[in-house]
Design a protein around this motif. Structure first.
Motif, PDB file in Angstrom:
ATOM      1  N   UNK B  47      91.611   8.676  97.781  1.00 57.23           N
ATOM      2  CA  UNK B  47      91.441   9.573  96.639  1.00 57.23           C
ATOM      3  C   UNK B  47      91.017   8.792  95.401  1.00 57.23           C
ATOM      4  N   UNK B  48      91.635   7.615  95.214  1.00 60.06           N
ATOM      5  CA  UNK B  48      91.275   6.770  94.079  1.00 60.06           C
ATOM      6  C   UNK B  48      89.792   6.396  94.125  1.00 60.06           C
ATOM      7  N   UNK B  49      89.314   6.085  95.331  1.00 62.57           N
ATOM      8  CA  UNK B  49      87.899   5.699  95.451  1.00 62.57           C
ATOM      9  C   UNK B  49      86.989   6.903  95.293  1.00 62.57           C
ATOM     10  N   UNK B  50      87.448   8.095  95.757  1.00 63.34           N
ATOM     11  CA  UNK B  50      86.647   9.307  95.533  1.00 63.34           C
ATOM     12  C   UNK B  50      86.465   9.507  94.034  1.00 63.34           C
ATOM     13  N   UNK B  51      87.517   9.185  93.282  1.00 65.38           N
ATOM     14  CA  UNK B  51      87.396   9.320  91.826  1.00 65.38           C
ATOM     15  C   UNK B  51      86.306   8.390  91.306  1.00 65.38           C
TER      16      UNK B  51
END
Lengths: 181, 262
Positions: B47-51
């Motif tokens: 999720x952090x990388x999707x951000x």
């Protein structure tokens, strides 16, 4: 950047993506219009289907009532066999007439159904016997040019021997004859 | 004679190098796939990388989509109006965006915006020996660093491409209907009659998933493979953009030729 903010933004991002996909499906694509629900299929034979394609609309009185399914070639009769998937809600009599029309001058081709007066409705797997072929524009133009050419040959000399005029009009281009007029 | 020999050996070395890099890339791809369990078990990593790859690319994607849609409508109108079918502008804009421009331009922008960032980040992690430090602590850098970024790219790309198509169509609508004066009903109805859900929209989404895999994997590999120097990282970043763009355009041709022959 703290965790909840990232989660929130990713949530918004994914929701936006889903909304865009839904928007494409509903507003841009034909997901809403193409779902004609339950269908039954009938076949129709044509000598020439022109540019008719699978999934072309089947219309009656201008309203889409179904879609063209498969198009195949019958090697015995040398005819095209077109199967039509028609919405179950719409029944048509046995002597329905199937025409291939063109939307606009150069538009896509579709099948138009004209209901007859028979009491018996068309059932799944039935065959529509009364059909009319697609109008092929090149054929139409060549017929027109040919008739023009023979006309302009006939008028000045009043020759009635048709074989001679035929030979004449084959020698020269039909377009030249029209410009002489 | 000596010159020819040297030229041939340079050609051979270049070719061997290319094949070696292709093999190393495929190996990294395979390793990423088999060690991607952690990026789903600890989904927060992804999720952090999707951000960072997706949400941060939103602005450039949305603004360019808007302008691409508007330009398509303007240019298409010029030609269609000559044939008296200016209502078909909706079909033109929608099909061009959904089938081709949405996935392809998004992938090109993604390679420039997110791909370079991934390469530089991983290249610097390698240069500053963070990846080696992880290995020393028995943490697999592929599972912890590479795989979450890979899956984030694969998730973000279709979302970005769908948004691109939708915003582009809105831009086309704004130019065609209020500005030029095409009938709004004809604009949407012709579009709906000619855009197919399965063959146009879903195929476009499928394309963008493939581009997502290609772009992210190229960016990750270039970063992972970069020489641990400032120059090495900068070259790797350049190569990411060049290779991703060429891969996207080439893959697009292959995918389209398969999709059209149906």
């Amino acid at each position: 950047m703290d965790r909840t903010t990232i989660d929130l933004w990713v949530g918004i991002f994914v929701a936006l993506g889903l909304a865009a996909l839904l928007g494409l499906a509903m507003k841009v694509g034909n997901l809403t219009t193409s779902s004609i629900g339950e269908t039954y299929y009938v076949t129709a034979n044509f000598e020439n289907i022109g540019g008719l394609k699978p999934r072309a609309p089947v219309k009656s009185a201008g309203v889409v009532v179904g879609r063209v399914g498969e198009i195949s070639f019958d090697p015995k009769t040398y005819e095209a066999v077109v199967s039509l998937n028609i919405d179950k809600r719409y029944g048509f009599p046995q002597d329905t007439f199937a025409n291939i029309y063109t939307a606009g001058l150069l538009g896509e081709q579709y099948i138009g159904l004209e209901a007859g007066g028979d009491e018996q409705p068309l059932k799944n797997g039935d065959k529509i016997t009364q059909t009319q072929d697609a109008v092929v524009l090149e054929k139409l133009i060549s017929q027109f040019l040919y008739s023009k050419a023979t006309e302009s040959d006939d008028q000045p000399e009043k020759k009635s021997a048709s074989t001679e005029t035929d030979a004449d009009s084959l020698d020269a281009s039909p377009l030249d004859k029209i410009s002489h007029k | 004679m000596h010159k020819i020999k040297r030229m041939l050996s340079r050609l051979g070395a270049g070719f061997v190098n290319k094949v070696w890099r292709l093999g190393a890339g495929a190996r990294l791809f395979w390793l990423t796939l088999i060690s991607s369990g952690e990026s789903f078990r600890r989904f927060r990593l992804t999720v952090r990388e999707v951000y960072f790859t997706g949400v941060m690319s939103l602005i450039i994607i949305l603004v360019s989509a808007f302008f691409v849609g508007m330009v398509l409508a303007l240019q298409g109108y010029q030609t269609l109006q000559k044939y008296g079918s200016s209502e078909a502008i909706g079909v033109l804009v929608a099909l061009a965006l959904v089938r081709e421009l949405g996935p392809v331009v998004t992938a090109l922008l993604f390679a420039g915006r997110a791909g370079t960032a991934i390469t530089a980040e991983i290249g610097l992690m390698k240069a500053t020996e963070q990846l080696s430090a992880m290995e020393m602590m028995a943490v697999s850098p592929i599972a912890r660093v590479i795989a979450p970024r890979f899956w984030a790219g694969v998730i973000a790309m279709p979302i970005l491409a769908t948004l691109f198509s939708m915003v582009g169509i809105l831009g086309g609508y704004l130019v065609a209907v209020p500005l030029i004066g095409v009938d709004a009903g004809a604009f949407w109805s012709q579009m709906q009659a000619n855009v197919d859900w399965r063959h146009d929209i879903l195929n476009g989404v499928f394309k963008s998933v493939v581009f997502g895999v290609a772009c992210t994997m190229i960016a990750l590999f270039e970063g992972y493979d970069a020489p641990p120097t400032a120059e090495g990282v900068s070259r790797a970043t350049t190569r990411t953009v060049v290779t991703s763009s060429l891969a996207v355009l080439g893959l697009d041709f292959i995918l389209t030729s398969f999709m059209i022959s149906v």
